[in-house]
Enzyme design. Sequence first.
Site, short mmCIF file in Angstrom:
data_model
loop_
_atom_site.label_atom_id
_atom_site.label_comp_id
_atom_site.label_asym_id
_atom_site.label_seq_id
_atom_site.Cartn_x
_atom_site.Cartn_y
_atom_site.Cartn_z
N ASP A 8 0.46 -1.67 -11.86
CA ASP A 8 1.68 -2.21 -11.23
C ASP A 8 2.04 -3.55 -11.89
OD1 ASP A 8 3.83 -2.52 -9.58
OD2 ASP A 8 2.66 -3.10 -7.81
N SER A 42 6.59 -9.27 -3.47
CA SER A 42 6.08 -8.40 -4.53
C SER A 42 6.54 -8.91 -5.90
CB SER A 42 6.60 -6.98 -4.33
OG SER A 42 6.03 -6.40 -3.19
N HIS A 80 6.61 -1.94 -9.48
CA HIS A 80 7.32 -1.26 -8.40
C HIS A 80 8.60 -1.98 -7.98
CE1 HIS A 80 5.13 -4.02 -5.59
NE2 HIS A 80 6.19 -3.83 -4.83
#
Length: 462
Positions: free
Chosen positions: A305, A412, A252
Site C-alpha cells: 500500500d 491515510s 489505496h
Amino acid sequence: PDTAPNVFHFVLKMTIPDREPIKLCGGSSPGLMETNSSTVRLEYHTDDKGQSRGWSLDYRTQRVQCPVPGRVANGRFTPVLTEYFYRDYLHVRCDQGYKLMMDGEEIKSFFTMCESSGRWHLPLPECHIIDCGEPEPLRNGAVTVLSGFQNQYRSVVQYHCNEPFYSPLGGVNVTFRCDADRQWRSTHDVISSPTCLPVCGQPTKLISGYHRIIGGSSAPDKTIPWQVMLSVGSSRGGGMVIADRWILTAAHVLVPNGETVLPENVRIYMGHTDVKTLIATPVNASSLYVHPDYKNPDWLNYNNDIALMKLDQPITFDSSVMPLCLPADGATYDTGVMGLVSGFGVTMDTGRDRRIQTNRLKYVQLPVVDQETCSSSLSSFRRTRSNVPNLTENMFCAGVPEGSKDSCQGDSGSAFTLRENGRFYAAGIVSWGVDCGKPGTYGVYTRVSNYMSWINNTIQNN
C-alpha cells in the site's frame, strides 16, 4: 673626355625611382649621393670618338629602420632586438589571463611588419584582462564575490545554499575561480559544480507536547512541514513531501474504486495547518505511480500500500514546506519506540453515522507495537468479523492497547515518523486499521524501509 676641349663623347645616366634622371660626365667624382632607394638604374652611353677610361662606382647600402616599439602592458612582443629594419616582423602575445584587443575588438593573433617608409604597418594592440562572465546562478542558493572585480581573471566567488532549508553537496560551500580559459573552475578537488540539496526532516519548530489525533490538539505551524492533504474526488487523504517534485502516499488513496485516478482529479495541498487557508493554493500532479503489486479489489489486501505522485512544478522549500527524510539502509522498527503521526482526517468517531473531520492539522505520538501482539489483536477481531485484512511483513503496527490514540479515515497516506540524529524520517504510511482509537485496536502502517529500491528507481526513472 675627348681631346677636344668641352666636347664629351660618353655619359653615365643614373635613374632613381621617382626622380628625374641624372647625367654624369667629366673627370671628377660627383661626390656622395644619397638615393634613399633600394634600386638604381645606371646607363652608360658612348660614341666612337675619343678614348674613354670607363667609370667606377663605390656604394654602400643601409636598411630602413623602424622605431623600437614601446612596452605592451600585460603582454610582450617577439623578437626583442636593439634595432628593427625593413621587413622585420613583430608578434604580440598577451600574458595569461589577458586578451588581444584592437580598435575595441578582440583579435586572436597579431603581427606587424616594418615597412620601407620606416613605420610599422599596424600599431601595437592592447592586452585587456579576460572575464568569465556571470557565474551560473545556483538554484536554492546564491553566489558571493570573495575577491576580484567584475568576474575578471582570478576572481573568486563562493556559492552558498539557502540555509537552513538547503545544504551544499559535500557539506562545504564551494568556491570557484575565473581561469585563463574563461571558465569558472571549482577550487574543490571533488565537487565540480555547486548543488544545493534539500535539508530533510528538520523543522524549524518542534512540537513541545504530543496529543492524540482522535480528539487531539492542533499542530503548531511549521512543526510538521512535510504534511500534505490530498483531495481525491469527495475523499480526503494524506501524504508527505519527500523531494521537490515527489509526494509519498498510500496506494489505496489513489485507487479508490479499483482503478487509479487520473492526475487531474487529485488536488494536493501543503504549507498550512488550517484547511481553509490550505485549500486556497492547490498544487497539481503530473503523474501517479502506484506500486505494481498493490491489488486490493475487496479492501482485504493492503499489501504494498504505497504510491508516489510527481508534481508538475518543483517546490521551493522553506519553514512551512520541507521534505521528510527517507529511511536509511537497515532502519529498524523496535517495539516501544515512539513515532509521530499527523493528518487532516477524522478527529472524533462516535459510530458509523457520525465522524467529524478536522479543519486543523492534528498529531499524535504512538509507540511501535510488537508484530505478534498486533497479529493476535487482528485475529481476535476475525472471530466476529469477516472483513479484517491480513497483516504482512510489509506492515507494522502502532498504538496503545487502551485506545483513544490512533490515526483514522482521512489520515491515510500520511506519515508515521521516527526521529534519529535530530532528523525525522518516514518509517511508515498510514494504511488501515480496525475501528479508530478503540481499546485493543492498533493502526497498521506500510513499512517504508521495505520499498526503498522501488521509491528510488521510480524517482530516478521518471
